[in-house]
Design a protein around this motif. Structure first.
Motif, short mmCIF file in Angstrom:
data_model
loop_
_atom_site.label_atom_id
_atom_site.label_comp_id
_atom_site.label_asym_id
_atom_site.label_seq_id
_atom_site.Cartn_x
_atom_site.Cartn_y
_atom_site.Cartn_z
N GLY A 50 0.85 -1.19 0.00
CA GLY A 50 0.00 0.00 0.00
C GLY A 50 0.88 1.24 0.00
O GLY A 50 2.10 1.16 0.09
N TYR A 51 0.25 2.40 -0.12
CA TYR A 51 0.98 3.66 -0.05
C TYR A 51 1.26 3.99 1.41
O TYR A 51 0.38 3.83 2.27
N HIS A 52 2.47 4.44 1.69
CA HIS A 52 2.88 4.75 3.06
C HIS A 52 2.02 5.87 3.65
O HIS A 52 1.96 6.98 3.11
N ASN A 53 1.34 5.52 4.75
CA ASN A 53 0.51 6.48 5.48
C ASN A 53 -0.56 7.14 4.60
O ASN A 53 -0.87 8.32 4.77
N ARG A 54 -1.13 6.38 3.67
CA ARG A 54 -2.18 6.92 2.79
C ARG A 54 -3.38 5.97 2.76
O ARG A 54 -3.69 5.39 1.71
N PRO A 55 -4.08 5.79 3.86
CA PRO A 55 -5.21 4.85 3.87
C PRO A 55 -6.31 5.21 2.88
O PRO A 55 -6.92 4.32 2.28
N GLU A 56 -6.55 6.51 2.67
CA GLU A 56 -7.60 6.90 1.73
C GLU A 56 -7.21 6.53 0.31
O GLU A 56 -8.02 6.01 -0.47
N ALA A 57 -5.96 6.80 -0.04
CA ALA A 57 -5.48 6.46 -1.38
C ALA A 57 -5.49 4.96 -1.60
O ALA A 57 -5.83 4.47 -2.68
N ASN A 58 -5.13 4.20 -0.56
CA ASN A 58 -5.13 2.74 -0.68
C ASN A 58 -6.53 2.21 -0.95
O ASN A 58 -6.72 1.29 -1.74
N ALA A 59 -7.51 2.81 -0.28
CA ALA A 59 -8.90 2.37 -0.47
C ALA A 59 -9.37 2.65 -1.90
O ALA A 59 -10.21 1.92 -2.43
N GLU A 60 -8.80 3.68 -2.53
CA GLU A 60 -9.20 4.02 -3.89
C GLU A 60 -8.61 3.06 -4.93
O GLU A 60 -9.24 2.79 -5.95
N VAL A 61 -7.40 2.56 -4.67
CA VAL A 61 -6.71 1.80 -5.72
C VAL A 61 -6.61 0.30 -5.45
O VAL A 61 -6.26 -0.46 -6.35
N ILE A 62 -6.89 -0.15 -4.22
CA ILE A 62 -6.79 -1.58 -3.91
C ILE A 62 -8.12 -2.08 -3.36
O ILE A 62 -8.68 -1.51 -2.43
N ARG A 63 -8.61 -3.17 -3.97
CA ARG A 63 -9.85 -3.78 -3.50
C ARG A 63 -9.77 -5.29 -3.71
O ARG A 63 -9.51 -5.76 -4.81
N ASN A 64 -9.94 -6.02 -2.63
CA ASN A 64 -9.88 -7.50 -2.68
C ASN A 64 -8.59 -8.00 -3.32
O ASN A 64 -8.58 -8.99 -4.07
N GLY A 65 -7.51 -7.31 -3.02
CA GLY A 65 -6.21 -7.71 -3.55
C GLY A 65 -5.91 -7.18 -4.94
O GLY A 65 -4.78 -7.30 -5.41
N TRP A 66 -6.91 -6.61 -5.61
CA TRP A 66 -6.71 -6.06 -6.96
C TRP A 66 -6.24 -4.62 -6.87
O TRP A 66 -6.78 -3.82 -6.10
N PHE A 67 -5.27 -4.26 -7.69
CA PHE A 67 -4.75 -2.90 -7.76
C PHE A 67 -5.12 -2.31 -9.12
O PHE A 67 -4.80 -2.89 -10.16
N ARG A 68 -5.77 -1.16 -9.12
CA ARG A 68 -6.13 -0.52 -10.38
C ARG A 68 -5.00 0.42 -10.80
O ARG A 68 -4.52 1.23 -10.02
#
Length: 518
Positions: free
Chosen positions: A384-402
């Motif tokens: 994930g992105y370091h200290n970026r929980p909001e950004a992680n939620a946008e780009v990672i879902r169920n192990g998939w990265f957009r």
């Protein structure tokens, strides 16, 4: 338990006397390279660096980079590689955002005063406590930067052996910062498992060692994940030799290929373009092309889309088909590969590599059939992105990265990049992909290089504008190229504006910097 530093340590155990690093007249074997990395690890521990602490590294492709990179990993620290072109403000941001407690920075040259910029940034960040100067003069103990301590002085008396910290496979090994084309750069946390697995996969795909020879020209910046994984780590996994080149220069690269018997070259498309231009414009006999082409058995491209015309011209000149791969900082980086020796299609980024899945999705994460945004799942995807929980939620879902990259998939499962979703031009309600226009322009006999961007338009919203470098002795005019493109592209696609340049702005990794083209 797994520590990425085993890549160097295994070479030191298995082939201690084999050349590991070549830089100018300096030739270091695996045993000596590992010993200096051990000294760096001991230094860090002595300065209070603990497992999990972040160690920033700002260095071009010099022996210093692997010394510090693997030394920090041995100590259980997280490496934060920094682009050598960053300003003091930008370096300070990376130090603060990553929480780095130590910074190693190359002194630099008059053309690249990196040390001055790095030391200025270091003084602005209270939490970064250790600054080590990587001097331009070999073995220098006195720093040219007032108040800085050189690496060689700091290593004096440090033992050449070290008990490597055994990390968990999922522990973060490296934080790679994205280019920040949309907002401030974000640090992608890559684990030991991410990087080790991707290096092994890359080593099998890009494998330049006929009859035991394995010599890689290391010109891709090692602070970038492409250079780290596909060149540095994959070569060490194979016990290969790295010929270090701090800055790409086509003439010097060709001379090094000849001198060192380089068997493998990995680069971005503009580097292949530079090599071709150098050969085509040189006086006969300048390069021993027969020898160079005879040694090179593997070439791969990544970082941005490889124009089909460029790939064809390179193969004709050097006798080697370029393998095109696809990946991102967030994916360690290799996601897919297009290998002409196995199964390939012109213009494709190929098929997913071992252990990786790809699919196409729409903006709402729903599966798309033939065209959509690439999503990736597998061993390569960052924590994930370091200290970026909001950004992680946008780009990672169920192990998939957009990924943000738009592609199409054909009936055989091959993927073809259309363009970055952020680069897409919307002209009068129609989606226009710059890469498609660039591919067409590159087939013009008088066009050497082309980059297309969207510019504002009063009625259509955006218009496609082409920035072009003409071939030698070309008399091509703007209108002639517009008319030529009009015959080969749909009415809403062809560029209405053309601007000729003698050069195009590029990042430190050699990618065309489109945000500076207006």
């Amino acid at each position: 338990m797994l520590n990425l530093s085993v890549l160097l340590e295994d070479g030191a155990r298995s082939v201690p006397d084999k050349e590991c690093l070549v830089f100018g007249d300096l030739r270091l074997n695996y045993a000596l390279t590992d010993m200096i990395a051990n000294q760096v690890a001991n230094l860090l521990v002595a300065r209070g660096v603990r497992p999990g602490d972040r160690v920033a590294l700002a260095s071009p492709n010099l022996p210093y980079f692997p010394f510090v990179y693997f030394g920090a990993l041995k100590a259980g620290a997280v490496v934060v590689p920094l682009n050598v072109l960053l300003t003091p403000r930008e370096i300070a941001y990376h130090l603060e955002d990553s929480g780095a407690t130590a910074l190693f920075a190359f002194t630099g040259t008059p053309e690249l005063p990196l040390g001055e910029r790095a030391f200025e940034a270091f003084q602005q960040v209270d939490t970064c406590e250790t600054y080590i100067d990587l001097p331009a003069a070999a073995g220098a103990t006195e720093s040219a930067i007032d108040g800085a301590e050189t690496l060689w002085k700091a290593l004096d008396g440090q033992p050449g052996t070290f008990e490597t910290v055994q990390a968990n496979a999922d522990d973060t090994a490296v934080i790679i910062y994205t280019s920040g084309t949309t907002g401030r750069p974000k640090g992608a946390e890559l684990s030991h498992h991410n990087l080790m697995t991707n290096a092994i996969v890359a080593a099998e795909l890009f494998n330049p060692h006929p009859d035991g020879r394995d010599v890689a020209l290391t010109v891709l910046p090692l602070f970038h994940i492409f250079g780290q994984t596909v060149v540095l780590n994959a070569s060490l996994y194979r016990h290969g030799t790295l010929v270090l080149m701090p800055r790409f220069d086509a003439d010097e690269a060709l001379k090094l290929m000849d001198k060192e018997g380089v068997t493998g070259f990995a680069g971005v498309p503009t580097m292949y373009w530079g090599l071709l231009n150098a050969v085509q414009s040189a006086e006969p006999g300048t390069y021993d092309l027969e020898k160079i082409a005879g040694e090179i058995v593997d070439a791969c491209s990544g970082g941005s889309s490889l124009p089909g015309q460029l790939a064809e011209d390179f193969a004709k000149t050097f006798g080697v088909e370029i393998k095109e791969g696809y990946g991102l900082s967030e994916t360690s980086p290799v996601v897919s590969f297009n290998n002409p020796r196995v199964r390939a299609k012109t213009g494709s980024i190929g098929l997913p590599v071992w252990g990786v899945e790809m699919k196409l999705i729409d903006p709402d994460w729903n599966d798309a059939e033939d065209v959509g945004e690439i999503a990736v799942r597998g061993h390569c995807v960052m924590k994930g992105y370091h200290n970026r929980p909001e950004a992680n939620a946008e780009v990672i879902r169920n192990g998939w990265f957009r990924t943000g990259d738009i592609a199409r998939r054909d009936e055989d499962g091959f993927y073809f990049i259309i363009d970055r979703s952020k680069d897409m031009i919307i002209r009068g309600g129609y989606n226009v992909y710059p890469r498609e226009i660039e591919e067409v322009l590159m087939t013009h006999p008088e066009v050497s290089l082309a980059a297309v961007v969207g510019v504002p338009h009063e009625t259509h919203g955006e218009e496609a504008k082409a920035f072009v470098i003409r071939g030698a002795d070309s008399t091509l005019t703007e209108q002639e190229l517009v008319d030529w493109a009009k015959e080969r592209l749909a009415a809403y696609k062809y560029p209405r504006q053309v601007e000729f340049r003698t050069e195009l702005p590029m990042t430190a990794t050699g990618k065309i910097l489109k945000r500076e083209l207006t």
